[in-house]
Motif scaffolding. Structure first.
Motif, PDB file in Angstrom:
ATOM      1  N   UNK A   1      43.604 -49.612  35.413  1.00 54.20           N
ATOM      2  CA  UNK A   1      42.394 -49.580  34.436  1.00 54.20           C
ATOM      3  C   UNK A   1      42.585 -50.862  33.338  1.00 54.20           C
ATOM      4  N   UNK A   2      43.743 -50.913  32.749  1.00 53.05           N
ATOM      5  CA  UNK A   2      44.132 -51.888  31.791  1.00 53.05           C
ATOM      6  C   UNK A   2      43.921 -53.226  32.142  1.00 53.05           C
ATOM      7  N   UNK A   3      44.160 -53.530  33.394  1.00 57.19           N
ATOM      8  CA  UNK A   3      44.473 -55.075  34.032  1.00 57.19           C
ATOM      9  C   UNK A   3      42.621 -55.237  34.237  1.00 57.19           C
ATOM     10  N   UNK A   4      41.979 -54.235  34.788  1.00 58.92           N
ATOM     11  CA  UNK A   4      40.482 -54.729  34.862  1.00 58.92           C
ATOM     12  C   UNK A   4      39.755 -54.658  33.338  1.00 58.92           C
ATOM     13  N   UNK A   5      40.385 -53.976  32.570  1.00 62.02           N
ATOM     14  CA  UNK A   5      39.688 -54.361  31.032  1.00 62.02           C
ATOM     15  C   UNK A   5      40.254 -55.572  30.665  1.00 62.02           C
ATOM     16  N   UNK A   6      41.375 -56.091  30.659  1.00 56.09           N
ATOM     17  CA  UNK A   6      41.818 -57.545  30.242  1.00 56.09           C
ATOM     18  C   UNK A   6      40.805 -58.527  31.101  1.00 56.09           C
ATOM     19  N   UNK A   7      40.521 -58.405  32.387  1.00 54.15           N
ATOM     20  CA  UNK A   7      39.752 -59.318  33.295  1.00 54.15           C
ATOM     21  C   UNK A   7      38.218 -59.247  32.872  1.00 54.15           C
ATOM     22  N   UNK A   8      37.762 -57.909  32.175  1.00 49.41           N
ATOM     23  CA  UNK A   8      36.470 -58.176  31.679  1.00 49.41           C
ATOM     24  C   UNK A   8      36.262 -58.795  30.334  1.00 49.41           C
ATOM     25  N   UNK A   9      37.644 -58.729  29.477  1.00 50.96           N
ATOM     26  CA  UNK A   9      37.600 -59.178  28.055  1.00 50.96           C
ATOM     27  C   UNK A   9      37.568 -60.900  28.519  1.00 50.96           C
ATOM     28  N   UNK A  10      38.277 -61.437  29.444  1.00 55.77           N
ATOM     29  CA  UNK A  10      38.764 -62.680  29.483  1.00 55.77           C
ATOM     30  C   UNK A  10      37.367 -63.292  30.076  1.00 55.77           C
ATOM     31  N   UNK A  11      36.650 -62.682  31.106  1.00 54.82           N
ATOM     32  CA  UNK A  11      35.438 -62.989  31.463  1.00 54.82           C
ATOM     33  C   UNK A  11      34.369 -63.153  30.226  1.00 54.82           C
ATOM     34  N   UNK A  12      34.308 -62.309  29.598  1.00 62.42           N
ATOM     35  CA  UNK A  12      33.434 -62.563  28.237  1.00 62.42           C
ATOM     36  C   UNK A  12      34.019 -63.223  27.066  1.00 62.42           C
ATOM     37  N   UNK A  13      34.937 -63.812  27.402  1.00 57.99           N
ATOM     38  CA  UNK A  13      35.652 -64.720  26.280  1.00 57.99           C
ATOM     39  C   UNK A  13      35.990 -63.956  25.058  1.00 57.99           C
TER      40      UNK A  13
END
Length: 503
Positions: free
Chosen positions: A395-407
């Motif tokens: 869950x957290x790994x996906x949250x980090x991915x989403x945050x990075x993609x949205x700068x």
């Protein structure tokens, strides 16, 4: 009686070739002048005391030689200069100087060589003193690391693995780790000292001597803790040099790694550490530059020390177990270079650690923004949502991915984004509110909550620091004991020589 200029070349009819003399023998002579002049004087004194006490040399002869040794000591190494190729060996240069100063000349001085050959514990005597000096610098550096670790126990910063943000730590925790490595290096250096602290004098050429000499008496007068007992081992062993070189290389490998970290932390891109103007250098062309060249110099000395260890081992790797120049001399040249590199680098790094300035607020901000606290967020999800840690990790790994993609940085992970990640990975939302998420992502909270043995919590760091202070006191006491034994031996040697001279 005819006075011979050298005992070394009676076997040869031709003189030493001038190229051999100038390129090999004279540099060796100067190496000995720099390092072995005073140790050879003391070795002569100790041996002569023993010979006189054993009635192998008449007292008047011993007294005359002692006076000549004192004269040489007052003059210093220049008493043996200039190099004379016809004499060749340093040992024989000193013998010639004594012959010139002692009434009776060679007939008296020649007996100083009874039961001896040129392999002496001179380099061991030098190495003992040099290792003690290095240990002094190591203990001073450890003291500085301990004090800075205590002072920076609450200075939150990113911790790194693979040079990427990993988990929050503190500058104090980092410096305490450097200290602990250096604390173990202290034991490695002390072990090298103990191996070195064995007296070889009295071994003859390799088989001992038929004369009634007293090796233990000589050992005591030179302050050695033990004998290198086997006479062949005495002229052949080099493990003490290799062990010392390895210990020095370990120290400098650590110092080089510390220098590299500070080099990165002090760069414009990181900006977390200021080496201060006192350790910075300008550019001759670029007006804006404030270069941390000191760390480059230290790194280079690390490489040179490791190279010296390699040289020590390479010099000996194909040498038979016997007395050779590889054993007597060549093995020590890179070792003494290594000691010089450490003498230069270690006090420099100690002083730099003492004055360097961390940008504490920037370090905290970097820890907060760089996703290094998300491990705590995963642990919170695992606890609150009753799922496995691996599931929470997803869950957290996906949250980090989403945050990075949205700068966004780590401070941009909110309940909405985390629930989006949960829906994608779990098929449902979480029950965590924004307050719980913010607390989990706070690097200061992360550091405080990691309070197990050896962890980052300031209280735990300070507990470790307090224990290390006690260890440091004991290490200083041990070092003082070793130094006192050497000083006591020097006094005993002078006293014994005076007693023989006056009896």
């Amino acid at each position: 009686m005819k006075q011979h200029s050298s005992a070394a070349r009676e076997r040869m009819r031709a003189s030493v070739h001038p190229v051999y003399a100038s390129h090999i023998l004279e540099p060796i002579f100067e190496f000995n002048c720099r390092h072995n002049f005073y140790p050879l004087l003391d070795a002569h004194r100790a041996w002569l005391v023993m010979l006189a006490e054993q009635k192998l040399v008449p007292q008047p002869d011993a007294a005359a030689i002692f006076r000549a040794l004192d004269e040489l000591e007052k003059t210093g190494p220049d008493a043996l200069r200039p190099f004379d190729a016809s004499v060749e060996f340093y040992y024989l240069h000193m013998e010639r100087a004594l012959v010139a100063r002692v009434p009776g000349g060679e007939a008296v001085v020649g007996n100083l060589n009874l039961g001896r050959t040129r392999p002496e514990p001179l380099h061991r005597m030098v190495l003992r003193e040099r290792l003690l000096r290095v240990l002094d610098d190591v203990l001073r550096t450890r003291q500085t690391l301990i004090e800075r670790a205590d002072a920076e126990a609450e200075t939150v910063m990113p911790g790194y693995t693979h040079l990427l943000h990993a988990q929050p730590t503190t500058l104090g925790h980092y410096l305490a780790a450097i200290h602990d490595h250096l604390m173990r290096d202290t034991q490695r250096l002390l072990a090298a000292y103990e191996t070195t602290d064995r007296c070889t004098l009295g071994c003859g050429a390799m088989s001992g001597t038929s004369l009634p000499i007293d090796r233990q008496r000589v050992r005591e007068l030179l302050g050695f803790a033990a004998l290198c007992e086997n006479t062949l081992d005495s002229v052949s062993s080099t493990d003490h040099a290799a062990q010392a070189a390895a210990a020095l290389a370990s120290v400098m490998t650590l110092i080089g790694r510390l220098a590299q970290d500070l080099y990165i932390f002090s760069s414009q891109e990181f900006g977390m550490i200021d080496v201060t103007d006192t350790f910075a250098s300008p550019s001759s062309l670029m007006p804006q530059k404030k270069n941390g060249l000191v760390l480059e110099y230290v790194r280079a000395r690390t490489a040179q020390t490791i190279g010296a260890l390699t040289s020590c081992l390479a010099v000996m790797h194909n040498v038979g177990y016997m007395d050779t120049e590889d054993v007597e001399l060549e093995n020590y040249r890179p070792l003494f270079d290594a000691l010089t590199h450490v003498d230069e680098a270690l006090p420099t790094m100690q002083a730099l650690i003492e004055v360097m300035q961390p940008d504490r607020e920037l370090m905290r901000q970097r820890a907060a923004s760089g996703f290094s606290s998300v491990t705590a967020l995963a642990e919170t999800i695992q606890t609150r949502e009753k799922v496995s840690y691996r599931t929470a990790h997803r869950v957290v790994a996906r949250a980090v991915l989403l945050a990075v993609e949205r700068r966004r940085d780590a401070t941009g992970i909110d309940a909405a984004l985390l629930n989006e990640a949960a829906r994608e990975t779990l098929g449902r939302e979480l029950t965590l509110d924004q307050s719980a998420i913010a607390q989990a992502l706070d690097p200061r909270q992360f550091v405080q909550h990691h309070a197990g043995i050896g962890a980052t919590a300031p209280k735990e760091v300070r507990r470790m620091v307090a224990e290390r202070r006690d260890v440091l006191v004991r290490d200083r006491e041990g070092l003082a004991t070793r130094r006192q034994r050497l000083e006591s031996a020097k006094k005993a040697l002078r006293s014994a020589a005076a007693a023989v001279a006056k009896s």
